[in-house]
Design a protein around this motif. Sequence first.
Motif, mmCIF file in Angstrom:
data_model
loop_
_atom_site.group_PDB
_atom_site.id
_atom_site.type_symbol
_atom_site.label_atom_id
_atom_site.label_comp_id
_atom_site.label_asym_id
_atom_site.label_seq_id
_atom_site.Cartn_x
_atom_site.Cartn_y
_atom_site.Cartn_z
ATOM 1 N N PRO A 146 0.806 -1.229 0.000
ATOM 2 C CA PRO A 146 0.000 0.000 0.000
ATOM 3 C C PRO A 146 0.835 1.274 0.000
ATOM 4 O O PRO A 146 0.523 2.230 -0.724
ATOM 5 N N GLY A 147 1.905 1.307 0.801
ATOM 6 C CA GLY A 147 2.731 2.506 0.859
ATOM 7 C C GLY A 147 3.374 2.840 -0.469
ATOM 8 O O GLY A 147 3.439 4.007 -0.878
ATOM 9 N N LEU A 148 3.843 1.806 -1.175
ATOM 10 C CA LEU A 148 4.491 2.046 -2.465
ATOM 11 C C LEU A 148 3.473 2.342 -3.564
ATOM 12 O O LEU A 148 3.764 3.083 -4.507
ATOM 13 N N LEU A 149 2.270 1.772 -3.460
ATOM 14 C CA LEU A 149 1.213 2.108 -4.411
ATOM 15 C C LEU A 149 0.801 3.572 -4.258
ATOM 16 O O LEU A 149 0.529 4.261 -5.247
ATOM 17 N N LYS A 150 0.764 4.062 -3.021
ATOM 18 C CA LYS A 150 0.471 5.481 -2.796
ATOM 19 C C LYS A 150 1.597 6.356 -3.343
ATOM 20 O O LYS A 150 1.350 7.418 -3.933
ATOM 21 N N LEU A 151 2.833 5.904 -3.167
ATOM 22 C CA LEU A 151 3.978 6.638 -3.707
ATOM 23 C C LEU A 151 3.908 6.695 -5.230
ATOM 24 O O LEU A 151 4.151 7.750 -5.846
ATOM 25 N N LYS A 152 3.537 5.581 -5.843
ATOM 26 C CA LYS A 152 3.385 5.538 -7.310
ATOM 27 C C LYS A 152 2.273 6.489 -7.755
ATOM 28 O O LYS A 152 2.381 7.156 -8.807
ATOM 29 N N ARG A 153 1.223 6.588 -6.964
ATOM 30 C CA ARG A 153 0.130 7.506 -7.267
ATOM 31 C C ARG A 153 0.651 8.952 -7.312
ATOM 32 O O ARG A 153 0.299 9.732 -8.201
ATOM 33 N N LEU A 154 1.494 9.302 -6.352
ATOM 34 C CA LEU A 154 2.072 10.641 -6.315
ATOM 35 C C LEU A 154 2.973 10.903 -7.520
ATOM 36 O O LEU A 154 2.942 11.982 -8.118
ATOM 37 N N ILE A 155 3.793 9.925 -7.863
ATOM 38 C CA ILE A 155 4.694 10.062 -9.015
ATOM 39 C C ILE A 155 3.893 10.274 -10.289
ATOM 40 O O ILE A 155 4.179 11.172 -11.089
ATOM 41 N N ASP A 156 2.869 9.436 -10.497
ATOM 42 C CA ASP A 156 2.058 9.530 -11.714
ATOM 43 C C ASP A 156 1.312 10.853 -11.803
ATOM 44 O O ASP A 156 1.026 11.351 -12.904
ATOM 45 N N ALA A 157 0.984 11.443 -10.632
ATOM 46 C CA ALA A 157 0.271 12.724 -10.613
ATOM 47 C C ALA A 157 1.208 13.914 -10.775
ATOM 48 O O ALA A 157 0.747 15.063 -10.834
ATOM 49 N N GLY A 158 2.518 13.680 -10.835
ATOM 50 C CA GLY A 158 3.473 14.769 -10.976
ATOM 51 C C GLY A 158 3.694 15.568 -9.703
ATOM 52 O O GLY A 158 4.170 16.708 -9.750
ATOM 53 N N PHE A 159 3.386 14.959 -8.555
ATOM 54 C CA PHE A 159 3.466 15.671 -7.279
ATOM 55 C C PHE A 159 4.867 16.207 -6.985
ATOM 56 O O PHE A 159 5.024 17.297 -6.440
ATOM 57 N N PHE A 160 5.904 15.455 -7.349
ATOM 58 C CA PHE A 160 7.268 15.793 -6.925
ATOM 59 C C PHE A 160 7.928 16.852 -7.805
ATOM 60 O O PHE A 160 8.966 17.396 -7.418
ATOM 61 N N GLY A 161 7.349 17.136 -8.970
ATOM 62 C CA GLY A 161 8.092 17.952 -9.927
ATOM 63 C C GLY A 161 9.253 17.123 -10.459
ATOM 64 O O GLY A 161 9.067 15.976 -10.864
ATOM 65 N N LYS A 162 10.446 17.672 -10.434
ATOM 66 C CA LYS A 162 11.637 16.911 -10.815
ATOM 67 C C LYS A 162 12.145 16.167 -9.583
ATOM 68 O O LYS A 162 12.465 16.790 -8.561
ATOM 69 N N ILE A 163 12.200 14.847 -9.668
ATOM 70 C CA ILE A 163 12.711 14.056 -8.544
ATOM 71 C C ILE A 163 14.234 14.213 -8.478
ATOM 72 O O ILE A 163 14.940 14.041 -9.474
ATOM 73 N N LEU A 164 14.726 14.548 -7.282
ATOM 74 C CA LEU A 164 16.147 14.791 -7.079
ATOM 75 C C LEU A 164 16.869 13.604 -6.463
ATOM 76 O O LEU A 164 17.938 13.205 -6.919
#
Length: 383
Positions: A146-164
Amino acid sequence: MAEQKIGIIMNGVTGRMGTNQHLIRSIVAIREQGGVSLANGDKLIPDPILVGRNSNKLEALAKTYNIERWSTDLDEAMKDSFNQIYFDSQTTVRRAEGIRQAIKAGKHIYCEKPTATSVEESLELAKLARDAGVKNGVVQDKLFLPGLLKLKRLIDAGFFGKILSVRMEFGYWVFEGDWQEGQRPSWNYREEDGGGIIVDMFAHWRYVIDNLFGPIRTVSCLGATHISERIDEQGEKYQCTADDAAYGTFELDGGIVVQANSSWAVRVNRDDLLTIQVDGTEGSAVAGLRDCKTQHRVNTPKPVWNPDIENPHDFQAQWEEVPDNQFFDNGFKVQWELFLKHIVEDQPFEWDLLEGAKGTQLSDLGLQSWKERRWLDVPELKI
Protein backbone atom coordinates in the motif's frame (compact mmCIF):
# COMPACT_ATOMS: atom_id res chain seq x y z
CA MET A 1 -20.68 -19.39 -13.71
CA ALA A 2 -18.43 -22.46 -13.73
CA GLU A 3 -15.36 -23.42 -11.73
CA GLN A 4 -12.02 -24.19 -13.32
CA LYS A 5 -9.26 -25.86 -11.35
CA ILE A 6 -5.57 -25.34 -12.02
CA GLY A 7 -2.87 -27.54 -10.52
CA ILE A 8 0.10 -25.81 -8.92
CA ILE A 9 3.25 -27.54 -7.70
CA MET A 10 4.34 -25.54 -4.64
CA ASN A 11 7.94 -26.44 -3.79
CA GLY A 12 9.45 -25.00 -0.61
CA VAL A 13 6.25 -23.96 1.18
CA THR A 14 7.44 -25.31 4.54
CA GLY A 15 9.75 -22.28 4.85
CA ARG A 16 8.68 -19.06 6.55
CA MET A 17 7.91 -17.07 3.40
CA GLY A 18 6.45 -20.02 1.52
CA THR A 19 4.07 -20.91 4.35
CA ASN A 20 2.92 -17.48 5.45
CA GLN A 21 2.83 -15.37 2.31
CA HIS A 22 2.42 -17.81 -0.56
CA LEU A 23 0.39 -20.64 0.94
CA ILE A 24 -1.73 -19.09 3.72
CA ARG A 25 -2.14 -15.47 2.60
CA SER A 26 -2.22 -16.13 -1.14
CA ILE A 27 -3.31 -19.58 -2.35
CA VAL A 28 -5.43 -20.52 0.69
CA ALA A 29 -6.94 -17.02 0.75
CA ILE A 30 -7.80 -17.23 -2.96
CA ARG A 31 -9.47 -20.61 -2.41
CA GLU A 32 -11.44 -19.29 0.57
CA GLN A 33 -12.74 -16.33 -1.44
CA GLY A 34 -14.03 -18.71 -4.08
CA GLY A 35 -11.22 -18.38 -6.60
CA VAL A 36 -10.09 -15.76 -9.10
CA SER A 37 -12.79 -14.15 -11.24
CA LEU A 38 -12.17 -14.61 -14.95
CA ALA A 39 -13.41 -12.40 -17.79
CA ASN A 40 -16.05 -14.94 -18.83
CA GLY A 41 -17.50 -15.06 -15.32
CA ASP A 42 -15.90 -18.35 -14.35
CA LYS A 43 -13.95 -18.85 -11.13
CA LEU A 44 -10.39 -20.17 -11.28
CA ILE A 45 -9.62 -22.34 -8.24
CA PRO A 46 -5.97 -23.07 -7.39
CA ASP A 47 -5.43 -26.75 -6.58
CA PRO A 48 -1.94 -26.96 -5.04
CA ILE A 49 0.22 -29.97 -4.37
CA LEU A 50 2.68 -29.20 -1.57
CA VAL A 51 6.14 -30.57 -2.32
CA GLY A 52 9.21 -30.72 -0.09
CA ARG A 53 11.62 -32.97 1.76
CA ASN A 54 9.89 -33.15 5.16
CA SER A 55 6.78 -35.33 4.99
CA ASN A 56 5.68 -34.46 8.52
CA LYS A 57 5.67 -30.72 7.83
CA LEU A 58 3.92 -31.19 4.49
CA GLU A 59 1.22 -33.41 5.96
CA ALA A 60 0.62 -30.99 8.84
CA LEU A 61 0.31 -28.00 6.49
CA ALA A 62 -2.03 -29.87 4.17
CA LYS A 63 -4.26 -30.97 7.04
CA THR A 64 -4.35 -27.52 8.64
CA TYR A 65 -5.34 -25.70 5.44
CA ASN A 66 -7.51 -28.36 3.79
CA ILE A 67 -5.05 -29.10 0.99
CA GLU A 68 -5.74 -32.53 -0.48
CA ARG A 69 -2.41 -33.14 -2.19
CA TRP A 70 1.15 -33.25 -0.87
CA SER A 71 4.25 -35.24 -1.81
CA THR A 72 7.99 -35.63 -1.25
CA ASP A 73 8.34 -36.85 -4.87
CA LEU A 74 8.87 -33.83 -7.11
CA ASP A 75 9.38 -36.04 -10.18
CA GLU A 76 5.89 -37.54 -9.86
CA ALA A 77 4.32 -34.12 -9.40
CA MET A 78 6.07 -32.94 -12.56
CA LYS A 79 4.71 -35.91 -14.56
CA ASP A 80 1.11 -35.05 -13.70
CA SER A 81 -0.30 -33.02 -16.63
CA PHE A 82 -2.96 -31.52 -14.31
CA ASN A 83 -0.21 -29.47 -12.67
CA GLN A 84 0.29 -26.56 -15.07
CA ILE A 85 2.36 -24.27 -12.81
CA TYR A 86 5.58 -24.86 -10.89
CA PHE A 87 6.16 -22.49 -7.97
CA ASP A 88 9.50 -22.36 -6.14
CA SER A 89 10.22 -20.72 -2.79
CA GLN A 90 13.13 -22.96 -1.76
CA THR A 91 16.43 -21.52 -0.64
CA THR A 92 18.23 -19.74 -3.46
CA VAL A 93 20.88 -22.42 -3.98
CA ARG A 94 18.17 -25.02 -4.82
CA ARG A 95 15.92 -22.85 -6.99
CA ALA A 96 17.60 -23.04 -10.39
CA GLU A 97 17.62 -26.85 -10.43
CA GLY A 98 13.88 -27.01 -9.73
CA ILE A 99 13.09 -24.39 -12.38
CA ARG A 100 15.16 -26.22 -15.01
CA GLN A 101 13.30 -29.45 -14.27
CA ALA A 102 9.94 -27.70 -14.48
CA ILE A 103 10.78 -26.01 -17.79
CA LYS A 104 11.81 -29.37 -19.21
CA ALA A 105 8.46 -30.78 -18.06
CA GLY A 106 6.61 -27.96 -19.84
CA LYS A 107 5.33 -26.25 -16.70
CA HIS A 108 4.74 -22.52 -16.42
CA ILE A 109 7.12 -20.99 -13.88
CA TYR A 110 6.45 -18.70 -10.93
CA CYS A 111 9.17 -18.29 -8.34
CA GLU A 112 10.65 -16.25 -5.55
CA LYS A 113 13.73 -14.16 -6.04
CA PRO A 114 16.66 -14.27 -6.35
CA THR A 115 16.00 -16.65 -9.24
CA ALA A 116 19.55 -18.04 -9.05
CA THR A 117 22.89 -17.44 -7.35
CA SER A 118 24.48 -15.63 -10.33
CA VAL A 119 23.31 -13.39 -13.15
CA GLU A 120 24.62 -15.89 -15.71
CA GLU A 121 22.44 -18.65 -14.28
CA SER A 122 19.45 -16.30 -13.98
CA LEU A 123 19.78 -15.37 -17.66
CA GLU A 124 20.10 -19.03 -18.58
CA LEU A 125 16.77 -19.76 -16.87
CA ALA A 126 15.07 -16.87 -18.67
CA LYS A 127 16.38 -18.13 -22.01
CA LEU A 128 15.33 -21.72 -21.30
CA ALA A 129 11.80 -20.59 -20.46
CA ARG A 130 11.58 -18.41 -23.57
CA ASP A 131 12.83 -21.15 -25.86
CA ALA A 132 10.45 -23.70 -24.29
CA GLY A 133 7.50 -21.34 -24.72
CA VAL A 134 6.43 -21.53 -21.07
CA LYS A 135 5.03 -18.48 -19.32
CA ASN A 136 7.05 -17.30 -16.37
CA GLY A 137 6.97 -14.81 -13.54
CA VAL A 138 9.00 -13.70 -10.54
CA VAL A 139 7.62 -12.48 -7.21
CA GLN A 140 8.08 -8.71 -6.94
CA ASP A 141 5.82 -8.20 -3.95
CA LYS A 142 6.95 -4.79 -2.76
CA LEU A 143 5.45 -3.14 -5.83
CA PHE A 144 2.05 -4.07 -4.40
CA LEU A 145 2.57 -2.71 -0.89
CA PRO A 146 0.00 0.00 0.00
CA GLY A 147 2.73 2.51 0.86
CA LEU A 148 4.49 2.05 -2.47
CA LEU A 149 1.21 2.11 -4.41
CA LYS A 150 0.47 5.48 -2.80
CA LEU A 151 3.98 6.64 -3.71
CA LYS A 152 3.39 5.54 -7.31
CA ARG A 153 0.13 7.51 -7.27
CA LEU A 154 2.07 10.64 -6.31
CA ILE A 155 4.69 10.06 -9.02
CA ASP A 156 2.06 9.53 -11.71
CA ALA A 157 0.27 12.72 -10.61
CA GLY A 158 3.47 14.77 -10.98
CA PHE A 159 3.47 15.67 -7.28
CA PHE A 160 7.27 15.79 -6.93
CA GLY A 161 8.09 17.95 -9.93
CA LYS A 162 11.64 16.91 -10.82
CA ILE A 163 12.71 14.06 -8.54
CA LEU A 164 16.15 14.79 -7.08
CA SER A 165 16.96 11.98 -4.67
CA VAL A 166 15.62 8.90 -2.91
CA ARG A 167 16.64 7.54 0.49
CA MET A 168 15.68 4.00 1.41
CA GLU A 169 16.12 2.64 4.92
CA PHE A 170 15.39 -1.04 5.52
CA GLY A 171 16.09 -3.41 8.37
CA TYR A 172 15.73 -4.34 12.01
CA TRP A 173 17.65 -6.13 14.74
CA VAL A 174 17.75 -9.88 14.14
CA PHE A 175 18.56 -11.55 17.45
CA GLU A 176 21.74 -13.60 17.55
CA GLY A 177 20.00 -16.64 19.01
CA ASP A 178 21.77 -16.79 22.36
CA TRP A 179 19.40 -15.07 24.79
CA GLN A 180 16.55 -14.62 22.29
CA GLU A 181 15.75 -16.82 19.30
CA GLY A 182 16.62 -15.27 15.94
CA GLN A 183 13.64 -14.30 13.77
CA ARG A 184 15.36 -15.20 10.50
CA PRO A 185 16.76 -18.61 9.43
CA SER A 186 20.43 -19.25 10.03
CA TRP A 187 21.23 -19.92 6.36
CA ASN A 188 20.66 -16.18 5.73
CA TYR A 189 24.03 -15.55 7.42
CA ARG A 190 26.08 -18.21 5.63
CA GLU A 191 27.45 -17.32 2.20
CA GLU A 192 27.92 -20.99 1.32
CA ASP A 193 24.17 -21.55 1.73
CA GLY A 194 23.16 -18.59 -0.44
CA GLY A 195 22.81 -16.10 2.41
CA GLY A 196 23.66 -12.41 2.59
CA ILE A 197 21.62 -9.23 2.63
CA ILE A 198 23.04 -8.00 -0.70
CA VAL A 199 21.85 -11.14 -2.48
CA ASP A 200 18.52 -10.92 -0.67
CA MET A 201 17.63 -7.22 -0.77
CA PHE A 202 19.30 -5.87 -3.92
CA ALA A 203 16.93 -8.08 -5.92
CA HIS A 204 14.09 -6.12 -4.28
CA TRP A 205 15.72 -2.73 -4.70
CA ARG A 206 16.24 -3.36 -8.41
CA TYR A 207 12.56 -3.77 -9.25
CA VAL A 208 11.42 -1.09 -6.80
CA ILE A 209 13.84 1.51 -8.20
CA ASP A 210 13.34 0.52 -11.86
CA ASN A 211 9.55 0.57 -11.65
CA LEU A 212 9.16 3.73 -9.55
CA PHE A 213 12.08 6.01 -10.38
CA GLY A 214 13.86 4.79 -13.51
CA PRO A 215 16.65 2.51 -14.75
CA ILE A 216 19.78 2.15 -12.61
CA ARG A 217 22.92 3.16 -14.50
CA THR A 218 25.70 2.91 -11.89
CA VAL A 219 26.11 1.32 -8.46
CA SER A 220 28.43 1.65 -5.49
CA CYS A 221 28.10 -0.70 -2.52
CA LEU A 222 29.81 -1.33 0.79
CA GLY A 223 28.84 -4.52 2.62
CA ALA A 224 29.58 -5.59 6.17
CA THR A 225 29.27 -8.58 8.49
CA HIS A 226 28.54 -6.73 11.70
CA ILE A 227 27.57 -9.79 13.76
CA SER A 228 30.26 -12.43 13.31
CA GLU A 229 28.75 -15.26 15.35
CA ARG A 230 25.18 -16.53 15.81
CA ILE A 231 23.25 -19.52 17.18
CA ASP A 232 21.36 -21.75 14.73
CA GLU A 233 18.01 -23.56 15.02
CA GLN A 234 19.63 -26.51 16.81
CA GLY A 235 21.24 -24.25 19.40
CA GLU A 236 24.68 -24.62 17.85
CA LYS A 237 27.10 -21.72 17.47
CA TYR A 238 28.20 -20.90 13.91
CA GLN A 239 30.35 -18.31 12.14
CA CYS A 240 28.57 -15.77 9.95
CA THR A 241 30.20 -15.80 6.53
CA ALA A 242 27.67 -13.59 4.71
CA ASP A 243 27.03 -9.85 4.87
CA ASP A 244 24.29 -8.69 7.25
CA ALA A 245 24.37 -5.02 6.17
CA ALA A 246 24.76 -3.18 2.87
CA TYR A 247 25.17 0.50 2.15
CA GLY A 248 24.38 1.17 -1.49
CA THR A 249 24.28 4.23 -3.75
CA PHE A 250 22.71 4.16 -7.20
CA GLU A 251 22.64 6.73 -9.98
CA LEU A 252 19.61 6.62 -12.26
CA ASP A 253 18.65 8.05 -15.62
CA GLY A 254 18.22 11.81 -15.31
CA GLY A 255 20.68 12.11 -12.44
CA ILE A 256 18.42 10.87 -9.62
CA VAL A 257 20.56 9.63 -6.71
CA VAL A 258 19.27 6.73 -4.61
CA GLN A 259 20.83 5.78 -1.27
CA ALA A 260 19.71 2.42 0.11
CA ASN A 261 20.78 1.15 3.53
CA SER A 262 19.87 -2.46 4.37
CA SER A 263 20.71 -4.06 7.70
CA TRP A 264 19.79 -6.93 9.99
CA ALA A 265 21.90 -5.27 12.69
CA VAL A 266 20.05 -2.00 13.20
CA ARG A 267 17.47 -0.97 15.80
CA VAL A 268 14.43 0.76 14.34
CA ASN A 269 13.85 4.46 15.02
CA ARG A 270 11.68 5.34 12.05
CA ASP A 271 8.04 4.93 11.01
CA ASP A 272 8.39 1.40 9.60
CA LEU A 273 10.82 -1.44 8.84
CA LEU A 274 11.13 0.03 5.35
CA THR A 275 10.91 3.75 4.64
CA ILE A 276 11.46 5.44 1.28
CA GLN A 277 11.90 9.22 1.21
CA VAL A 278 11.57 10.94 -2.15
CA ASP A 279 12.60 14.58 -2.49
CA GLY A 280 11.63 16.67 -5.51
CA THR A 281 11.54 20.30 -6.54
CA GLU A 282 7.79 20.58 -5.80
CA GLY A 283 7.42 18.28 -2.82
CA SER A 284 8.62 15.31 -0.78
CA ALA A 285 7.10 12.07 0.49
CA VAL A 286 7.99 9.28 2.88
CA ALA A 287 6.45 5.87 2.22
CA GLY A 288 6.41 2.87 4.54
CA LEU A 289 4.91 -0.57 4.04
CA ARG A 290 1.32 0.70 4.33
CA ASP A 291 1.39 4.47 4.85
CA CYS A 292 2.68 7.44 2.91
CA LYS A 293 2.99 11.07 3.99
CA THR A 294 3.79 14.19 2.00
CA GLN A 295 5.10 17.71 2.36
CA HIS A 296 4.44 20.06 -0.53
CA ARG A 297 6.66 22.96 -1.47
CA VAL A 298 4.18 25.52 -0.10
CA ASN A 299 3.97 23.67 3.23
CA THR A 300 7.71 23.27 3.75
CA PRO A 301 8.91 24.87 7.03
CA LYS A 302 11.94 27.13 7.24
CA PRO A 303 14.22 25.80 9.97
CA VAL A 304 17.36 27.69 10.89
CA TRP A 305 20.43 25.97 12.35
CA ASN A 306 20.80 27.07 15.98
CA PRO A 307 21.95 24.42 18.48
CA ASP A 308 21.86 26.94 21.33
CA ILE A 309 18.06 26.84 21.64
CA GLU A 310 15.46 24.09 21.89
CA ASN A 311 14.19 22.93 18.51
CA PRO A 312 11.03 24.98 17.80
CA HIS A 313 9.72 22.59 15.12
CA ASP A 314 7.66 19.42 15.43
CA PHE A 315 8.94 18.10 12.11
CA GLN A 316 6.87 14.90 12.19
CA ALA A 317 3.62 16.86 12.58
CA GLN A 318 4.34 18.92 9.45
CA TRP A 319 3.58 16.07 7.06
CA GLU A 320 0.18 15.09 5.63
CA GLU A 321 -1.02 11.50 5.21
CA VAL A 322 -1.94 10.23 1.75
CA PRO A 323 -5.45 8.69 2.05
CA ASP A 324 -6.10 5.04 1.16
CA ASN A 325 -8.94 5.79 -1.32
CA GLN A 326 -9.05 2.09 -2.19
CA PHE A 327 -8.85 -1.40 -0.68
CA PHE A 328 -5.34 -2.81 -0.48
CA ASP A 329 -5.14 -6.61 -0.51
CA ASN A 330 -2.06 -8.66 0.42
CA GLY A 331 0.64 -7.87 -2.15
CA PHE A 332 1.71 -11.50 -2.63
CA LYS A 333 -1.93 -12.51 -3.20
CA VAL A 334 -2.51 -9.70 -5.70
CA GLN A 335 0.47 -10.77 -7.79
CA TRP A 336 -0.59 -14.44 -7.60
CA GLU A 337 -4.00 -13.48 -8.98
CA LEU A 338 -2.40 -11.53 -11.82
CA PHE A 339 -0.13 -14.46 -12.68
CA LEU A 340 -3.02 -16.94 -12.68
CA LYS A 341 -4.93 -14.68 -15.09
CA HIS A 342 -1.78 -14.48 -17.19
CA ILE A 343 -1.72 -18.27 -17.49
CA VAL A 344 -5.43 -18.82 -18.18
CA GLU A 345 -6.46 -15.62 -19.99
CA ASP A 346 -3.10 -14.44 -21.33
CA GLN A 347 -3.43 -11.20 -19.38
CA PRO A 348 -0.23 -9.08 -19.43
CA PHE A 349 2.38 -9.92 -16.79
CA GLU A 350 5.62 -7.97 -17.09
CA TRP A 351 7.57 -9.37 -14.13
CA ASP A 352 9.20 -12.36 -15.84
CA LEU A 353 12.43 -14.30 -15.34
CA LEU A 354 14.39 -11.64 -17.24
CA GLU A 355 13.19 -9.06 -14.69
CA GLY A 356 14.31 -11.49 -11.99
CA ALA A 357 17.73 -11.72 -13.63
CA LYS A 358 18.05 -7.94 -13.35
CA GLY A 359 17.76 -8.29 -9.59
CA THR A 360 20.49 -10.91 -9.50
CA GLN A 361 22.62 -8.68 -11.73
CA LEU A 362 22.39 -5.83 -9.23
CA SER A 363 23.28 -8.19 -6.37
CA ASP A 364 26.33 -9.44 -8.28
CA LEU A 365 27.42 -5.90 -9.07
CA GLY A 366 26.90 -4.86 -5.45
CA LEU A 367 29.15 -7.68 -4.25
CA GLN A 368 31.75 -6.83 -6.91
CA SER A 369 31.66 -3.13 -6.03
CA TRP A 370 32.22 -3.96 -2.36
CA LYS A 371 35.12 -6.28 -3.20
CA GLU A 372 36.80 -3.86 -5.62
CA ARG A 373 35.87 -0.66 -3.73
CA ARG A 374 34.64 1.18 -6.85
CA TRP A 375 31.62 2.35 -8.85
CA LEU A 376 30.33 -0.03 -11.53
CA ASP A 377 28.12 0.50 -14.57
CA VAL A 378 24.90 -1.50 -14.85
CA PRO A 379 24.70 -2.82 -18.44
CA GLU A 380 21.39 -3.63 -20.13
CA LEU A 381 20.42 -7.30 -19.85
CA LYS A 382 19.16 -9.22 -22.91
CA ILE A 383 18.49 -12.85 -23.77
